[in-house]
Motif scaffolding. Structure first.
Motif, PDB file in Angstrom:
ATOM      1  N   PRO A   5       0.839  -1.342  -0.028  1.00 50.33           N
ATOM      2  CA  PRO A   5       0.036  -0.086  -0.022  1.00 50.33           C
ATOM      3  C   PRO A   5       0.900   1.382   0.095  1.00 50.33           C
ATOM      4  CG  PRO A   5      -0.874  -1.911   1.419  1.00 50.33           C
ATOM      5  CD  PRO A   5       0.242  -2.093   1.022  1.00 50.33           C
ATOM      6  N   ASP A   6       1.829   1.181   0.455  1.00 50.88           N
ATOM      7  CA  ASP A   6       2.776   2.232   0.609  1.00 50.88           C
ATOM      8  C   ASP A   6       3.465   2.672  -0.697  1.00 50.88           C
ATOM      9  OD1 ASP A   6       2.592   2.899   3.426  1.00 50.88           O
ATOM     10  OD2 ASP A   6       4.302   1.353   3.629  1.00 50.88           O
ATOM     11  N   THR A   7       3.829   1.663  -1.600  1.00 52.13           N
ATOM     12  CA  THR A   7       4.102   1.642  -2.929  1.00 52.13           C
ATOM     13  C   THR A   7       3.050   2.314  -3.898  1.00 52.13           C
ATOM     14  OG1 THR A   7       5.956  -0.012  -2.525  1.00 52.13           O
ATOM     15  CG2 THR A   7       5.357   0.466  -4.960  1.00 52.13           C
ATOM     16  N   TRP A   8       1.813   1.879  -3.814  1.00 53.02           N
ATOM     17  CA  TRP A   8       0.734   2.175  -4.257  1.00 53.02           C
ATOM     18  C   TRP A   8       0.670   3.709  -4.184  1.00 53.02           C
ATOM     19  CZ3 TRP A   8      -3.905   4.470  -2.751  1.00 53.02           C
ATOM     20  CH2 TRP A   8      -4.960   4.528  -3.631  1.00 53.02           C
ATOM     21  N   ASN A   9       0.661   3.935  -2.778  1.00 52.90           N
ATOM     22  CA  ASN A   9       0.341   5.289  -2.413  1.00 52.90           C
ATOM     23  C   ASN A   9       1.472   6.416  -3.326  1.00 52.90           C
ATOM     24  OD1 ASN A   9      -0.816   7.818  -1.054  1.00 52.90           O
ATOM     25  ND2 ASN A   9       0.977   7.591   0.461  1.00 52.90           N
ATOM     26  N   GLU A  10       2.597   6.088  -3.298  1.00 51.56           N
ATOM     27  CA  GLU A  10       3.753   6.702  -3.824  1.00 51.56           C
ATOM     28  C   GLU A  10       3.684   6.967  -5.319  1.00 51.56           C
ATOM     29  OE1 GLU A  10       7.566   4.838  -2.810  1.00 51.56           O
ATOM     30  OE2 GLU A  10       7.286   4.948  -0.991  1.00 51.56           O
ATOM     31  N   PHE A  11       3.105   5.672  -5.956  1.00 50.28           N
ATOM     32  CA  PHE A  11       2.835   6.057  -7.482  1.00 50.28           C
ATOM     33  C   PHE A  11       1.541   6.710  -7.983  1.00 50.28           C
ATOM     34  CE2 PHE A  11       4.882   1.455  -8.053  1.00 50.28           C
ATOM     35  CZ  PHE A  11       6.228   2.083  -8.072  1.00 50.28           C
ATOM     36  N   VAL A  12       0.499   6.476  -7.080  1.00 50.34           N
ATOM     37  CA  VAL A  12      -0.736   7.342  -7.307  1.00 50.34           C
ATOM     38  C   VAL A  12      -0.405   8.952  -6.990  1.00 50.34           C
ATOM     39  CG1 VAL A  12      -2.892   7.972  -6.238  1.00 50.34           C
ATOM     40  CG2 VAL A  12      -2.290   5.547  -6.737  1.00 50.34           C
ATOM     41  N   ASN A  13       0.356   9.282  -5.946  1.00 50.37           N
ATOM     42  CA  ASN A  13       0.657  10.579  -5.877  1.00 50.37           C
ATOM     43  C   ASN A  13       1.724  10.935  -6.779  1.00 50.37           C
ATOM     44  OD1 ASN A  13      -0.851  10.569  -3.444  1.00 50.37           O
ATOM     45  ND2 ASN A  13       0.754  10.490  -2.162  1.00 50.37           N
ATOM     46  N   ALA A  14       2.509  10.142  -7.527  1.00 50.78           N
ATOM     47  CA  ALA A  14       3.256  10.548  -8.386  1.00 50.78           C
ATOM     48  C   ALA A  14       2.723  10.859  -9.888  1.00 50.78           C
ATOM     49  CB  ALA A  14       4.529   9.910  -8.789  1.00 50.78           C
ATOM     50  N   GLY A  15       1.190  10.330 -10.004  1.00 49.34           N
ATOM     51  CA  GLY A  15       0.592  10.012 -11.309  1.00 49.34           C
ATOM     52  C   GLY A  15       1.293   9.102 -12.105  1.00 49.34           C
ATOM     53  N   GLN A  16       1.753   8.143 -11.618  1.00 55.75           N
ATOM     54  CA  GLN A  16       2.599   6.941 -12.267  1.00 55.75           C
ATOM     55  C   GLN A  16       1.326   5.996 -12.488  1.00 55.75           C
ATOM     56  OE1 GLN A  16       6.039   6.462  -9.765  1.00 55.75           O
ATOM     57  NE2 GLN A  16       7.128   7.452 -11.322  1.00 55.75           N
ATOM     58  N   VAL A  17       0.565   5.974 -13.255  1.00 56.19           N
ATOM     59  CA  VAL A  17      -0.573   5.007 -13.756  1.00 56.19           C
ATOM     60  C   VAL A  17       0.015   3.759 -14.097  1.00 56.19           C
ATOM     61  CG1 VAL A  17      -2.615   4.624 -15.015  1.00 56.19           C
ATOM     62  CG2 VAL A  17      -2.184   6.999 -14.190  1.00 56.19           C
ATOM     63  N   ASP A  18       1.069   3.535 -15.125  1.00 52.06           N
ATOM     64  CA  ASP A  18       1.498   2.128 -15.247  1.00 52.06           C
ATOM     65  C   ASP A  18       2.027   1.527 -14.236  1.00 52.06           C
ATOM     66  OD1 ASP A  18       0.897   2.846 -17.895  1.00 52.06           O
ATOM     67  OD2 ASP A  18       3.050   3.403 -18.562  1.00 52.06           O
ATOM     68  N   GLN A  19       2.707   2.407 -13.196  1.00 52.74           N
ATOM     69  CA  GLN A  19       3.323   1.647 -12.007  1.00 52.74           C
ATOM     70  C   GLN A  19       2.056   1.154 -11.189  1.00 52.74           C
ATOM     71  OE1 GLN A  19       4.371   4.104 -13.755  1.00 52.74           O
ATOM     72  NE2 GLN A  19       6.598   4.003 -13.835  1.00 52.74           N
ATOM     73  N   VAL A  20       1.190   1.990 -10.917  1.00 56.85           N
ATOM     74  CA  VAL A  20      -0.061   1.630 -10.251  1.00 56.85           C
ATOM     75  C   VAL A  20      -0.787   0.535 -10.677  1.00 56.85           C
ATOM     76  CG1 VAL A  20      -2.458   2.424  -9.458  1.00 56.85           C
ATOM     77  CG2 VAL A  20      -0.403   4.125  -9.340  1.00 56.85           C
ATOM     78  N   CYS A  21      -0.949   0.411 -11.967  1.00 55.50           N
ATOM     79  CA  CYS A  21      -1.519  -0.604 -12.731  1.00 55.50           C
ATOM     80  C   CYS A  21      -0.692  -1.902 -12.581  1.00 55.50           C
ATOM     81  CB  CYS A  21      -1.871  -0.379 -14.191  1.00 55.50           C
ATOM     82  SG  CYS A  21      -3.083   0.904 -14.174  1.00 55.50           S
ATOM     83  N   ALA A  22       0.646  -1.775 -12.454  1.00 59.14           N
ATOM     84  CA  ALA A  22       1.347  -3.109 -12.387  1.00 59.14           C
ATOM     85  C   ALA A  22       1.403  -3.685 -11.073  1.00 59.14           C
ATOM     86  CB  ALA A  22       2.944  -2.556 -12.904  1.00 59.14           C
ATOM     87  N   LEU A  23       0.770  -3.042 -10.129  1.00 57.39           N
ATOM     88  CA  LEU A  23       0.353  -3.579  -8.801  1.00 57.39           C
ATOM     89  C   LEU A  23      -0.718  -4.374  -8.688  1.00 57.39           C
ATOM     90  CD1 LEU A  23       1.262  -0.250  -6.611  1.00 57.39           C
ATOM     91  CD2 LEU A  23       2.939  -2.330  -7.074  1.00 57.39           C
ATOM     92  N   TYR A  24      -1.571  -4.483  -9.446  1.00 54.60           N
ATOM     93  CA  TYR A  24      -2.786  -5.131  -9.486  1.00 54.60           C
ATOM     94  C   TYR A  24      -2.392  -6.398 -10.144  1.00 54.60           C
ATOM     95  CZ  TYR A  24      -5.376  -1.246  -8.020  1.00 54.60           C
ATOM     96  OH  TYR A  24      -5.666  -0.263  -6.850  1.00 54.60           O
ATOM     97  N   ALA A  25      -2.911  -7.544  -9.767  1.00 50.29           N
ATOM     98  CA  ALA A  25      -3.062  -8.922 -10.556  1.00 50.29           C
ATOM     99  C   ALA A  25      -4.091  -8.867 -11.612  1.00 50.29           C
ATOM    100  CB  ALA A  25      -3.262 -10.057  -9.828  1.00 50.29           C
ATOM    101  N   SER A  26      -3.739  -9.547 -12.829  1.00 48.07           N
ATOM    102  CA  SER A  26      -4.499  -9.598 -14.031  1.00 48.07           C
ATOM    103  C   SER A  26      -5.926  -9.632 -13.742  1.00 48.07           C
ATOM    104  CB  SER A  26      -3.788 -10.375 -15.016  1.00 48.07           C
ATOM    105  OG  SER A  26      -3.935 -11.565 -14.641  1.00 48.07           O
ATOM    106  N   ASN A  27      -6.186 -10.447 -12.660  1.00 47.87           N
ATOM    107  CA  ASN A  27      -7.733 -10.751 -12.525  1.00 47.87           C
ATOM    108  C   ASN A  27      -8.023 -10.102 -11.180  1.00 47.87           C
ATOM    109  OD1 ASN A  27      -6.170 -12.380 -10.415  1.00 47.87           O
ATOM    110  ND2 ASN A  27      -7.500 -14.085 -10.634  1.00 47.87           N
ATOM    111  N   ALA A  28      -7.612  -8.999 -10.888  1.00 46.88           N
ATOM    112  CA  ALA A  28      -8.045  -8.084  -9.610  1.00 46.88           C
ATOM    113  C   ALA A  28      -9.319  -7.522  -9.895  1.00 46.88           C
ATOM    114  CB  ALA A  28      -6.869  -7.020  -9.482  1.00 46.88           C
ATOM    115  N   ARG A  29     -10.045  -7.408  -8.524  1.00 48.95           N
ATOM    116  CA  ARG A  29     -11.202  -6.485  -8.684  1.00 48.95           C
ATOM    117  C   ARG A  29     -10.888  -5.282  -7.752  1.00 48.95           C
ATOM    118  NH1 ARG A  29     -17.479  -7.903  -7.602  1.00 48.95           N
ATOM    119  NH2 ARG A  29     -17.429  -7.887  -9.828  1.00 48.95           N
ATOM    120  N   LEU A  30     -11.200  -4.113  -8.376  1.00 55.73           N
ATOM    121  CA  LEU A  30     -11.237  -2.994  -7.828  1.00 55.73           C
ATOM    122  C   LEU A  30     -12.784  -2.190  -7.593  1.00 55.73           C
ATOM    123  CD1 LEU A  30      -9.926  -0.207  -6.811  1.00 55.73           C
ATOM    124  CD2 LEU A  30      -9.814   0.434  -9.336  1.00 55.73           C
ATOM    125  N   LEU A  31     -13.003  -1.965  -6.319  1.00 52.91           N
ATOM    126  CA  LEU A  31     -14.245  -1.621  -5.897  1.00 52.91           C
ATOM    127  C   LEU A  31     -13.764  -0.083  -5.611  1.00 52.91           C
ATOM    128  CD1 LEU A  31     -15.816  -4.326  -3.845  1.00 52.91           C
ATOM    129  CD2 LEU A  31     -15.936  -3.784  -6.127  1.00 52.91           C
TER     130      LEU A  31
END
Length: 123
Positions: A5-31
């Motif tokens: 979650p800390d890494t996710w936070n850093e990527f979101v705050n930096a606007g690094q969408v590719d890096q945020v997306c890479a943290l999710y499994a290919s079959n992940a669910r986002l609510l």
């Protein structure tokens, strides 16, 4: 130790969408906090974070109090707590307190399996 979650936070705050997306499994669910329907595919997750991070001053601030990490079998970990989404600058800044849960597979390259985020109701 930097947890996912800390890494996710850093990527979101930096606007690094590719890096945020890479943290999710290919079959992940986002609510997602600001989505009306569940997001069940990589393109939907990318679209969601592209939209959020394109806002001026967009970011997330994790509340340190109340953060919890629970480890289950086979390196499956549940992170829960609260955070605040924000966007805008100065007098236009808006804040949205929310609660979260990240279900993460920490075997090998950690991946988010399920992410739930919802606004905290006004009391």
């Amino acid at each position: 130790m930097n947890q996912l979650p800390d890494t996710w936070n850093e990527f979101v705050n930096a606007g690094q969408v590719d890096q945020v997306c890479a943290l999710y499994a290919s079959n992940a669910r986002l609510l997602a906090t600001f989505a009306t329907l569940p997001v069940d595919d990589e393109n939907g997750i990318r679209d969601y974070f592209t939209g959020f991070t394109s806002r001026s001053g967009a970011g997330v601030s994790f509340d340190q109090d109340g953060k919890k990490r629970e480890e289950f079998s086979n390196h499956i970990v549940l992170y829960t707590g609260t955070y605040t989404f924000f966007h805008g600058e100065g007098a236009d800044r808006q804040e949205f307190p929310a609660r979260y849960s990240f279900l993460v597979d920490e075997s090998g390259d950690p991946k988010i399996l399920h992410h739930h985020s919802s606004l905290i109701p006004a009391s």
